[in-house]
Write a protein that holds these residues in place. Structure first.
Motif: not given
Length: 207
Positions: A83, A86, A93, A121, A127
């Protein structure tokens, strides 16, 4: 978006665990399978730079969180992925810094890793969007990203240095939270269509 914390993820005989110094020897062997550092459009480290590569990845936290990709059965290192970039304030991300030993390319490994990382995620980190990027001349990477179902956002012209000193254009892709359920179903379908074979060890025929 929640803070990225150390986590181990596993599926289809593939395990992701936080990249650490003890992975150095295995990562060198993975890079040597295909001499991946010689590829102009990737950032795979040369064997004597693997230790520094791992140190830099760890040092970049929390803007980057790197994983070692392992064969869950043998513990052999197959490659790495991260990742990165961020942005908790906007719930974004990216997934990148991804490379695998040549014998495991075009196997179930990449699809499995992407399913694990996208799922984590969206479902755990909450996210809103997951991005991916690649070199404009890395056509294999672009095709792989498009097979995942990610949408092409555009091209950043004259964006980043390659290892040979030339400047690349960067092709940007993304998946939104709303798109994820359909893409997740697509990835699971793709994995179900091919037998999950035991991964070859170094020196054996390709996957």
């Amino acid at each position: 978006m929640k803070t990225i914390a150390p986590v181990v993820m596993e599926l289809n005989g593939v395990r992701l665990e936080p990249l650490a110094p003890h992975h150095a020897e295995g990562l060198r062997a993975a890079a040597a399978d295909g001499q991946l550092w010689q590829l102009r459009v990737t950032s795979v480290p040369e064997p004597d730079q693997v230790g520094q590569y791992i140190f830099k990845a760890i040092e970049m936290r929390p803007s980057r969180f790197a994983f070692a990709v392992l064969d869950a059965a043998s513990g052999e290192v197959l490659g790495t992925t991260s990742y990165h970039d961020v942005l908790p304030e906007v719930g974004r991300v990216e997934i990148g810094y991804t490379w695998y030993a040549k014998r495991c390319q075009r196997s179930h490994v990449n699809t499995t890793c992407k399913l694990l990382m996208f799922s984590h995620a969206f479902d755990t980190l909450d996210c809103a969007l997951v991005g991916l990027r690649t070199d404009n001349f890395n056509h294999a990477s672009q095709a792989a990203i498009e097979r995942l179902g990610a949408k092409k956002d555009g091209v950043l012209r004259h964006h980043a240095l390659r290892r040979d000193g030339t400047v690349r254009d960067t092709v940007m892709y993304s998946v939104t939270r709303g798109e994820w359920p359909e893409i997740a179903a697509h990835l699971r379908y793709k994995l179900a269509q091919r037998p999950i074979m035991a991964l070859p060890r170094a020196g054996e025929p390709p996957c």
